[in-house]
Write a protein that holds these residues in place. Structure first.
Motif, PDB file in Angstrom:
ATOM      1  N   GLY A   1      12.483   9.348   2.717  1.00  0.00           N
ATOM      2  CA  GLY A   1      12.759   9.968   1.437  1.00  0.00           C
ATOM      3  C   GLY A   1      11.684   9.625   0.430  1.00  0.00           C
ATOM      4  O   GLY A   1      10.681   8.976   0.764  1.00  0.00           O
ATOM      5  N   PRO A   2      11.862  10.051  -0.832  1.00  0.00           N
ATOM      6  CA  PRO A   2      10.880   9.732  -1.872  1.00  0.00           C
ATOM      7  C   PRO A   2      10.678   8.224  -1.996  1.00  0.00           C
ATOM      8  O   PRO A   2      11.638   7.452  -1.936  1.00  0.00           O
TER       9      PRO A   2
ATOM     10  N   ILE B   1      13.529   4.994  -2.173  1.00  0.00           N
ATOM     11  CA  ILE B   1      13.698   3.995  -1.110  1.00  0.00           C
ATOM     12  C   ILE B   1      13.409   2.594  -1.635  1.00  0.00           C
ATOM     13  O   ILE B   1      14.112   1.625  -1.302  1.00  0.00           O
ATOM     14  N   LEU B   2      12.394   2.464  -2.495  1.00  0.00           N
ATOM     15  CA  LEU B   2      12.099   1.156  -3.065  1.00  0.00           C
ATOM     16  C   LEU B   2      13.239   0.661  -3.945  1.00  0.00           C
ATOM     17  O   LEU B   2      13.563  -0.530  -3.959  1.00  0.00           O
ATOM     18  N   ALA B   3      13.849   1.572  -4.699  1.00  0.00           N
ATOM     19  CA  ALA B   3      14.917   1.181  -5.609  1.00  0.00           C
ATOM     20  C   ALA B   3      16.227   0.907  -4.887  1.00  0.00           C
ATOM     21  O   ALA B   3      16.947  -0.034  -5.223  1.00  0.00           O
ATOM     22  N   SER B   4      16.535   1.729  -3.862  1.00  0.00           N
ATOM     23  CA  SER B   4      17.827   1.602  -3.179  1.00  0.00           C
ATOM     24  C   SER B   4      17.681   1.871  -1.684  1.00  0.00           C
ATOM     25  O   SER B   4      18.122   2.918  -1.192  1.00  0.00           O
ATOM     26  N   PRO B   5      17.060   0.953  -0.945  1.00  0.00           N
ATOM     27  CA  PRO B   5      16.936   1.158   0.504  1.00  0.00           C
ATOM     28  C   PRO B   5      18.308   1.178   1.157  1.00  0.00           C
ATOM     29  O   PRO B   5      19.170   0.359   0.838  1.00  0.00           O
ATOM     30  N   ARG B   6      18.500   2.113   2.093  1.00  0.00           N
ATOM     31  CA  ARG B   6      19.822   2.272   2.714  1.00  0.00           C
ATOM     32  C   ARG B   6      19.970   1.446   3.980  1.00  0.00           C
ATOM     33  O   ARG B   6      21.052   0.977   4.284  1.00  0.00           O
TER      34      ARG B   6
ATOM     35  N   VAL C   1       0.836  -1.200   0.000  1.00  0.00           N
ATOM     36  CA  VAL C   1       0.000   0.000   0.000  1.00  0.00           C
ATOM     37  C   VAL C   1       0.872   1.252   0.000  1.00  0.00           C
ATOM     38  O   VAL C   1       0.642   2.197  -0.763  1.00  0.00           O
ATOM     39  N   ALA C   2       1.886   1.272   0.852  1.00  0.00           N
ATOM     40  CA  ALA C   2       2.780   2.434   0.916  1.00  0.00           C
ATOM     41  C   ALA C   2       3.500   2.641  -0.415  1.00  0.00           C
ATOM     42  O   ALA C   2       3.639   3.777  -0.895  1.00  0.00           O
ATOM     43  N   ALA C   3       3.947   1.545  -1.029  1.00  0.00           N
ATOM     44  CA  ALA C   3       4.660   1.647  -2.301  1.00  0.00           C
ATOM     45  C   ALA C   3       3.773   2.229  -3.389  1.00  0.00           C
ATOM     46  O   ALA C   3       4.214   3.034  -4.216  1.00  0.00           O
ATOM     47  N   ASP C   4       2.506   1.825  -3.401  1.00  0.00           N
ATOM     48  CA  ASP C   4       1.565   2.302  -4.419  1.00  0.00           C
ATOM     49  C   ASP C   4       1.153   3.750  -4.218  1.00  0.00           C
ATOM     50  O   ASP C   4       1.008   4.508  -5.190  1.00  0.00           O
ATOM     51  N   ARG C   5       0.926   4.136  -2.963  1.00  0.00           N
ATOM     52  CA  ARG C   5       0.169   5.358  -2.712  1.00  0.00           C
ATOM     53  C   ARG C   5       0.982   6.545  -2.197  1.00  0.00           C
ATOM     54  O   ARG C   5       0.535   7.683  -2.319  1.00  0.00           O
ATOM     55  N   ALA C   6       2.126   6.303  -1.569  1.00  0.00           N
ATOM     56  CA  ALA C   6       2.821   7.389  -0.877  1.00  0.00           C
ATOM     57  C   ALA C   6       3.843   8.081  -1.774  1.00  0.00           C
ATOM     58  O   ALA C   6       4.515   7.436  -2.582  1.00  0.00           O
ATOM     59  N   ASP C   7       3.952   9.398  -1.593  1.00  0.00           N
ATOM     60  CA  ASP C   7       5.014  10.158  -2.256  1.00  0.00           C
ATOM     61  C   ASP C   7       6.341  10.006  -1.516  1.00  0.00           C
ATOM     62  O   ASP C   7       7.403   9.958  -2.133  1.00  0.00           O
ATOM     63  N   HIS C   8       6.246   9.961  -0.180  1.00  0.00           N
ATOM     64  CA  HIS C   8       7.421   9.792   0.663  1.00  0.00           C
ATOM     65  C   HIS C   8       7.178   8.682   1.681  1.00  0.00           C
ATOM     66  O   HIS C   8       6.048   8.478   2.118  1.00  0.00           O
ATOM     67  N   LEU C   9       8.239   7.982   2.055  1.00  0.00           N
ATOM     68  CA  LEU C   9       8.181   6.974   3.100  1.00  0.00           C
ATOM     69  C   LEU C   9       9.020   7.402   4.289  1.00  0.00           C
ATOM     70  O   LEU C   9      10.104   7.967   4.117  1.00  0.00           O
ATOM     71  N   VAL C  10       8.491   7.133   5.500  1.00  0.00           N
ATOM     72  CA  VAL C  10       9.252   7.287   6.731  1.00  0.00           C
ATOM     73  C   VAL C  10       9.236   5.921   7.401  1.00  0.00           C
ATOM     74  O   VAL C  10       8.178   5.442   7.807  1.00  0.00           O
ATOM     75  N   VAL C  11      10.398   5.276   7.491  1.00  0.00           N
ATOM     76  CA  VAL C  11      10.496   3.918   8.017  1.00  0.00           C
ATOM     77  C   VAL C  11      10.886   3.984   9.486  1.00  0.00           C
ATOM     78  O   VAL C  11      11.923   4.558   9.835  1.00  0.00           O
ATOM     79  N   LEU C  12      10.040   3.402  10.351  1.00  0.00           N
ATOM     80  CA  LEU C  12      10.270   3.429  11.792  1.00  0.00           C
ATOM     81  C   LEU C  12      10.570   2.035  12.314  1.00  0.00           C
ATOM     82  O   LEU C  12       9.998   1.042  11.860  1.00  0.00           O
ATOM     83  N   LYS C  13      11.467   1.978  13.286  1.00  0.00           N
ATOM     84  CA  LYS C  13      11.743   0.754  14.019  1.00  0.00           C
ATOM     85  C   LYS C  13      12.115   1.134  15.440  1.00  0.00           C
ATOM     86  O   LYS C  13      13.002   1.971  15.649  1.00  0.00           O
ATOM     87  N   GLY C  14      11.412   0.546  16.407  1.00  0.00           N
ATOM     88  CA  GLY C  14      11.710   0.855  17.796  1.00  0.00           C
ATOM     89  C   GLY C  14      11.579   2.326  18.132  1.00  0.00           C
ATOM     90  O   GLY C  14      12.284   2.844  19.004  1.00  0.00           O
ATOM     91  N   GLY C  15      10.654   3.017  17.435  1.00  0.00           N
ATOM     92  CA  GLY C  15      10.426   4.434  17.715  1.00  0.00           C
ATOM     93  C   GLY C  15      11.438   5.379  17.097  1.00  0.00           C
ATOM     94  O   GLY C  15      11.401   6.587  17.362  1.00  0.00           O
ATOM     95  N   ARG C  16      12.337   4.849  16.261  1.00  0.00           N
ATOM     96  CA  ARG C  16      13.365   5.677  15.629  1.00  0.00           C
ATOM     97  C   ARG C  16      13.241   5.610  14.106  1.00  0.00           C
ATOM     98  O   ARG C  16      12.929   4.556  13.548  1.00  0.00           O
TER      99      ARG C  16
END
Length: 566
Positions: A252-253, A257-262, A232-247
């Protein structure tokens, strides 16, 4: 347009400024006398007409962040530090009374549960009208007209009728449209959509997301989308904010992120998402009959009727002439939307209900002829694993007692032998022995579903019926359970009947599939044949509604992603 639906868009002069700007947000929850921080210095921006998705597993802090923005933290939660600017104004320190002046008018929430979020004793029209009344928008006649206009705008047929109905008279998708109507009534600058489609079928999900998209484009509204569904996020969002453990792990766009996740965590999330990881089937393609061959399940011309409500003659046909065969040691999926007949089919196969007509063979035994003790003993051969690991385990029992119960019901074994079987099956589902003394509430969702599997497997059945057994789990936990199911199948020679509305998961785990629509089988065959060459328009619609397909072609193959393959 009536006064009741007058717009409140962001001004053109402020079009380049963020509608929402969060800086170094920190949130904690009180536990006993201590506060534990769960959100750590989160910063993000959402601009007019933009969708920014907060993604992560349960416990990642995404819902807490969204709740902090609208001032709806739980009673034991507190905002420790940071700024929350809405159209440039910091609302972080505002009182409840002051926040009420902007909730609905400047910032709105679309909650996750369309059933629990509407008042069951008030009509739909009354509940939609309340947002106009709270903000004193329009006369009574204007509000009534505004309600009908809103219900029509969100795509509800016969809006005048819907306004007079109660929530229980509407489907889940219709109730979610009502919540969207309430959220957009004042045309707020910002909408927070908290898992708005997680409880919906795939085609209904697509329509709801299209609706939010259309309203965003029409009104220029900013959307903060909270979701664990990477598709859903990949289809619909302009930007992603990835959270883990509250951080924040990265942001980024979406395309970048889909093409080159860091971050390693983002790469794992993307790899675990069934709708994105199309190249990674859990098992090798094609049926894999066990050495003895044959079919573990044979369903022939299954029909299941249910009597109509009191005062109405006749019967409702839930399943109409379904037939399929499942080779031993393979997985057959039964897919379709709510009301398609898939769960009714599963209950008939397990022997929970006698079909109106047709034949069901499980391990060579005709289930439809069994009665009494023969039927009870038959259930050693086939076991059912339910959808919700939070509801299917007795909260008063320890894990040891939960797994032991089937042995007490079927096997008059000595205590030492029962203990040996319980410890062995716990190892098999990869749970530590220390959980045996605990109760379900102390376990995570993934751990509970492993307990449910252990309870089903302790009797050494030949067949497992998995009724939406991974749909309530986060994507990473879901991937772990799917991997475990494959290991168990290969080690124990199990046959699975996999009931699901999630075609992405079905494509990943199943060998063969039946597609149901309104109780009828409209497609069947190997997974590859059905997905690549669907025979019915309904199957094509289901496949086209799988989230995550829009951005797949741009993904980097080094991250194990491929194009749509359609």
């Amino acid at each position: 347009m009536s006064t009741a639906t007058a717009p409140h868009p962001a001004s053109a002069a402020n079009a380049d400024l963020p509608v929402l700007e969060i800086n170094n947000l920190a949130v904690s929850y009180r536990s006993n006398n201590d506060f534990q921080r769960v959100v750590h210095n989160v910063s993000l921006q959402v601009r007019p007409g933009e969708i920014v998705a907060l993604v992560g597993e349960s416990g990642s802090g995404k819902t807490t962040t969204a709740q902090a923005v609208i001032g709806l933290l739980a009673e034991n939660g507190r905002l420790e530090s940071g700024a929350i600017r809405l159209n440039g104004t910091d609302i972080a320190g505002w009182s409840e009374k002051r926040l009420d002046t902007i909730r609905g008018s400047k910032i709105s929430l679309i909650p996750q549960d369309p059933t629990g979020s509407l008042n069951p004793v008030k009509t739909i029209g009354t509940q939609v009208a309340e947002v106009f009344q709270i903000h004193r928008r329009g006369t009574r006649a204007e509000i009534e007209a505004g309600v009908i206009d809103l219900l029509a705008r969100v795509g509800l047929s016969q809006p005048e009728l819907r306004a007079r109905q109660y929530p229980h008279e509407l489907s889940g998708g219709m109730r979610q449209r009502v919540l969207i109507a309430i959220a957009v009534a004042m045309r707020p600058a910002l909408i927070i959509a908290d898992e708005p489609t997680s409880a919906l079928d795939v085609t209904v999900q697509q329509r709801i997301l299209d609706l939010i998209d259309g309203l965003r484009e029409e009104y220029g509204t900013a959307v903060l989308l909270v979701t664990h569904d990477l598709g859903v996020a990949a289809d619909r969002a302009d930007h992603l904010v990835v959270l883990k453990g509250g951080r924040v792990q990265e942001q980024g766009p979406t395309a970048e992120i889909l093409a080159s996740p860091r971050s390693d965590y983002t790469r794992k999330l993307l790899a675990d998402a069934p709708s994105l990881a199309k190249a990674q089937r859990v098992k090798r393609a094609g049926p894999r009959p066990a050495p003895e061959g044959g079919h573990a399940i044979v369903v022939e011309d299954l029909v299941q009727d249910f009597p109509l409500d009191r005062g109405r003659r006749g019967a409702f046909r839930a399943v109409d002439g379904i037939s399929f065969k499942v080779a031993r040691g393979t997985t057959h999926a039964v897919v379709g939307e709510s009301g398609s007949g898939k769960t009714t089919t599963a209950r008939s196969v397990v022997g929970f209900q006698k079909p109106t007509s047709g034949r069901i063979l499980v391990d060579g035994v005709d289930v439809t002829t069994l009665r009494g003790e023969a039927l009870r003993q038959f259930r050693r051969t086939i076991q059912l694993v339910y959808q919700n690991p939070f509801a299917s385990l007795d909260p008063l029992q320890t894990i040891y007692q939960i797994i032991e119960e089937p042995l007490l019901n079927f096997d008059p074994l000595p205590r030492e032998e029962r203990a040996r079987k319980i410890h062995a099956i716990l190892d098999r589902v990869r749970l530590p022995q220390s959980v045996l003394t605990r109760r379900p509430r102390t376990l995570s969702g993934g751990q509970r579903q492993r307990v449910a599997l252990a309870r089903a497997l302790v009797l050494e059945p030949q067949v497992l019926v998995l009724d939406e057994a991974v749909s309530a789990l986060d994507v990473t936990v879901q991937a772990q359970i799917l991997g475990l199911l494959d290991e168990l199948q290969q080690a124990l020679g199990l046959t699975y009947l996999f009931i699901s509305h999630d075609l992405a998961v079905v494509r990943q785990i199943s060998d063969t599939v039946s597609v149901l629509y309104n109780g009828r089988q409209v497609d069947s065959g190997t997974v590859e044949d059905v997905f690549l060459r669907p025979g019915s328009p309904y199957t094509r619609e289901l496949i086209g509604a799988i989230a995550g397909q829009r951005n797949l072609p741009m993904m980097n193959t080094s991250n194990h992603f491929v194009g749509t393959g359609q």
